[in-house]
Write a protein that holds these residues in place. Structure first.
Motif, PDB file in Angstrom:
ATOM      1  N   PRO A 242      35.956 -12.507  59.446  1.00 41.58           N
ATOM      2  CA  PRO A 242      36.192 -11.061  59.575  1.00 41.58           C
ATOM      3  C   PRO A 242      37.628 -10.637  59.240  1.00 41.58           C
ATOM      4  CG  PRO A 242      35.099 -11.905  61.539  1.00 41.58           C
ATOM      5  CD  PRO A 242      35.394 -13.082  60.665  1.00 41.58           C
ATOM      6  N   VAL A 243      38.598 -11.482  59.523  1.00 37.28           N
ATOM      7  CA  VAL A 243      39.985 -11.130  59.213  1.00 37.28           C
ATOM      8  C   VAL A 243      40.200 -11.124  57.704  1.00 37.28           C
ATOM      9  CG1 VAL A 243      42.410 -11.795  59.455  1.00 37.28           C
ATOM     10  CG2 VAL A 243      40.881 -11.904  61.437  1.00 37.28           C
ATOM     11  N   ASP A 244      39.615 -12.088  56.991  1.00 37.72           N
ATOM     12  CA  ASP A 244      39.731 -12.116  55.531  1.00 37.72           C
ATOM     13  C   ASP A 244      39.087 -10.875  54.917  1.00 37.72           C
ATOM     14  OD1 ASP A 244      41.001 -14.610  55.628  1.00 37.72           O
ATOM     15  OD2 ASP A 244      39.086 -15.680  55.525  1.00 37.72           O
ATOM     16  N   VAL A 245      37.952 -10.467  55.457  1.00 39.70           N
ATOM     17  CA  VAL A 245      37.270  -9.263  54.973  1.00 39.70           C
ATOM     18  C   VAL A 245      38.143  -8.041  55.235  1.00 39.70           C
ATOM     19  CG1 VAL A 245      35.251  -7.780  55.283  1.00 39.70           C
ATOM     20  CG2 VAL A 245      34.965 -10.270  55.220  1.00 39.70           C
ATOM     21  N   HIS A 246      38.719  -7.965  56.432  1.00 38.92           N
ATOM     22  CA  HIS A 246      39.579  -6.836  56.788  1.00 38.92           C
ATOM     23  C   HIS A 246      40.799  -6.759  55.869  1.00 38.92           C
ATOM     24  CE1 HIS A 246      41.372  -3.814  59.432  1.00 38.92           C
ATOM     25  NE2 HIS A 246      42.510  -4.454  59.253  1.00 38.92           N
ATOM     26  N   VAL A 247      41.472  -7.872  55.661  1.00 36.31           N
ATOM     27  CA  VAL A 247      42.651  -7.905  54.787  1.00 36.31           C
ATOM     28  C   VAL A 247      42.255  -7.477  53.377  1.00 36.31           C
ATOM     29  CG1 VAL A 247      44.330  -9.434  53.665  1.00 36.31           C
ATOM     30  CG2 VAL A 247      43.967  -9.583  56.135  1.00 36.31           C
ATOM     31  N   GLY A 248      41.123  -7.948  52.891  1.00 36.44           N
ATOM     32  CA  GLY A 248      40.652  -7.556  51.562  1.00 36.44           C
ATOM     33  C   GLY A 248      40.398  -6.067  51.460  1.00 36.44           C
TER      34      GLY A 248
ATOM     35  N   GLY B  26      44.726  -2.309  62.348  1.00 34.60           N
ATOM     36  CA  GLY B  26      43.334  -2.058  62.704  1.00 34.60           C
ATOM     37  C   GLY B  26      42.612  -3.265  63.254  1.00 34.60           C
ATOM     38  N   LEU B  27      43.288  -4.402  63.347  1.00 33.41           N
ATOM     39  CA  LEU B  27      42.678  -5.583  63.942  1.00 33.41           C
ATOM     40  C   LEU B  27      42.882  -5.533  65.448  1.00 33.41           C
ATOM     41  CD1 LEU B  27      43.654  -8.474  61.511  1.00 33.41           C
ATOM     42  CD2 LEU B  27      41.404  -7.506  61.884  1.00 33.41           C
ATOM     43  N   GLU B  28      41.841  -5.807  66.178  1.00 34.56           N
ATOM     44  CA  GLU B  28      41.894  -5.818  67.634  1.00 34.56           C
ATOM     45  C   GLU B  28      42.176  -7.237  68.109  1.00 34.56           C
ATOM     46  OE1 GLU B  28      38.484  -5.538  70.901  1.00 34.56           O
ATOM     47  OE2 GLU B  28      38.673  -3.743  69.666  1.00 34.56           O
ATOM     48  N   ASN B  29      43.251  -7.434  68.839  1.00 38.80           N
ATOM     49  CA  ASN B  29      43.645  -8.744  69.349  1.00 38.80           C
ATOM     50  C   ASN B  29      43.821  -9.772  68.234  1.00 38.80           C
ATOM     51  OD1 ASN B  29      43.515  -7.809  72.002  1.00 38.80           O
ATOM     52  ND2 ASN B  29      41.336  -8.259  72.124  1.00 38.80           N
ATOM     53  N   GLY B  30      44.086  -9.304  67.016  1.00 40.43           N
ATOM     54  CA  GLY B  30      44.328 -10.212  65.905  1.00 40.43           C
ATOM     55  C   GLY B  30      43.113 -11.011  65.483  1.00 40.43           C
ATOM     56  N   ALA B  31      41.909 -10.647  65.954  1.00 45.88           N
ATOM     57  CA  ALA B  31      40.748 -11.466  65.624  1.00 45.88           C
ATOM     58  C   ALA B  31      39.610 -10.698  64.964  1.00 45.88           C
ATOM     59  CB  ALA B  31      40.222 -12.141  66.887  1.00 45.88           C
TER      60      ALA B  31
ATOM     61  N   PRO C  76      38.106  -6.975  63.280  1.00 38.06           N
ATOM     62  CA  PRO C  76      38.409  -5.635  62.812  1.00 38.06           C
ATOM     63  C   PRO C  76      37.826  -4.601  63.760  1.00 38.06           C
ATOM     64  CG  PRO C  76      37.452  -6.951  61.055  1.00 38.06           C
ATOM     65  CD  PRO C  76      37.309  -7.732  62.330  1.00 38.06           C
ATOM     66  N   ASP C  77      38.573  -3.535  63.997  1.00 38.10           N
ATOM     67  CA  ASP C  77      38.099  -2.435  64.820  1.00 38.10           C
ATOM     68  C   ASP C  77      37.437  -1.422  63.899  1.00 38.10           C
ATOM     69  OD1 ASP C  77      37.621  -0.455  66.640  1.00 38.10           O
ATOM     70  OD2 ASP C  77      39.727   0.069  66.959  1.00 38.10           O
ATOM     71  N   LEU C  78      36.103  -1.420  63.880  1.00 36.33           N
ATOM     72  CA  LEU C  78      35.378  -0.527  62.989  1.00 36.33           C
ATOM     73  C   LEU C  78      34.800   0.684  63.707  1.00 36.33           C
ATOM     74  CD1 LEU C  78      33.549  -3.150  60.765  1.00 36.33           C
ATOM     75  CD2 LEU C  78      35.653  -1.917  60.279  1.00 36.33           C
ATOM     76  N   ALA C  79      35.144   0.869  64.971  1.00 37.57           N
ATOM     77  CA  ALA C  79      34.652   2.022  65.722  1.00 37.57           C
ATOM     78  C   ALA C  79      35.504   3.232  65.384  1.00 37.57           C
ATOM     79  CB  ALA C  79      34.693   1.737  67.214  1.00 37.57           C
ATOM     80  N   VAL C  80      35.071   4.034  64.422  1.00 37.09           N
ATOM     81  CA  VAL C  80      35.871   5.161  63.974  1.00 37.09           C
ATOM     82  C   VAL C  80      35.297   6.495  64.403  1.00 37.09           C
ATOM     83  CG1 VAL C  80      36.886   3.966  62.022  1.00 37.09           C
ATOM     84  CG2 VAL C  80      34.715   5.127  61.734  1.00 37.09           C
ATOM     85  N   GLY C  81      34.136   6.522  64.978  1.00 39.64           N
ATOM     86  CA  GLY C  81      33.558   7.767  65.435  1.00 39.64           C
ATOM     87  C   GLY C  81      32.115   7.895  65.005  1.00 39.64           C
ATOM     88  N   PRO C  82      31.373   8.773  65.690  1.00 40.20           N
ATOM     89  CA  PRO C  82      29.942   8.887  65.432  1.00 40.20           C
ATOM     90  C   PRO C  82      29.582   9.473  64.075  1.00 40.20           C
ATOM     91  CG  PRO C  82      30.670  10.575  66.982  1.00 40.20           C
ATOM     92  CD  PRO C  82      31.840   9.658  66.739  1.00 40.20           C
ATOM     93  N   SER C  83      30.447  10.304  63.486  1.00 40.34           N
ATOM     94  CA  SER C  83      30.086  10.947  62.229  1.00 40.34           C
ATOM     95  C   SER C  83      30.679  10.262  61.008  1.00 40.34           C
ATOM     96  CB  SER C  83      30.533  12.413  62.254  1.00 40.34           C
ATOM     97  OG  SER C  83      31.940  12.481  62.350  1.00 40.34           O
ATOM     98  N   MET C  84      31.412   9.184  61.218  1.00 40.77           N
ATOM     99  CA  MET C  84      32.036   8.481  60.097  1.00 40.77           C
ATOM    100  C   MET C  84      31.425   7.101  59.955  1.00 40.77           C
ATOM    101  SD  MET C  84      36.041   9.484  60.546  1.00 40.77           S
ATOM    102  CE  MET C  84      36.495   8.352  59.277  1.00 40.77           C
ATOM    103  N   PRO C  85      31.336   6.619  58.705  1.00 38.80           N
ATOM    104  CA  PRO C  85      30.832   5.255  58.531  1.00 38.80           C
ATOM    105  C   PRO C  85      31.786   4.261  59.170  1.00 38.80           C
ATOM    106  CG  PRO C  85      31.663   6.133  56.456  1.00 38.80           C
ATOM    107  CD  PRO C  85      31.703   7.253  57.453  1.00 38.80           C
TER     108      PRO C  85
END
Length: 125
Positions: free
Chosen positions: A5-11, A71-76, A78-87
């Protein structure tokens, strides 16, 4: 082999910054001294970016290395919780990235007024 997940986030952060400043994969690859296919692999998280390569990419894109980990939570994870109306994966949305790039191309005074208008419209919805 599973993508970390970190590699995906960095990308995604590489792609986000590249799109925001209007740089193609080929242009970034040329600046870093690699083939554009490698940039594609980094952006999808297929290949892990080494520390030295990430340093070069950060320099080429004009950001600190830490930008890619925002945007990484605890360095492990990705935090993808951006809200109910956003992907959840806003950085993968081509339309959102293009809107962001165009937004920052607007002069600051006009951009501020546009931002205020967007806020009013979203409150009215």
């Amino acid at each position: 082999m599973t993508k970390h997940p970190v590699d995906v986030h960095v990308g995604k952060r590489i792609r986000h910054r590249r799109w925001t400043i209007g740089v193609t994969q080929q242009q970034l690859a040329d600046r870093v001294g690699i083939k554009f296919q490698q940039i594609q692999k980094y952006e999808t998280g297929m290949n892990r970016v080494s520390a030295s390569r990430l340093w070069d990419i950060a320099h080429a894109l004009g950001v600190p290395v830490a930008f890619f980990f925002e945007g990484l939570e605890n360095g492990a994870q990705p935090d993808l919780a951006v809200g109910p109306s956003m992907p959840g994966d806003i950085l993968a949305d081509r339309e959102a990235l293009e809107l962001l790039r165009n937004y920052y191309a607007i002069p600051e005074a006009q951009r501020r007024r546009l931002f205020d208008l967007a806020r009013v419209l979203s409150d009215a919805a």
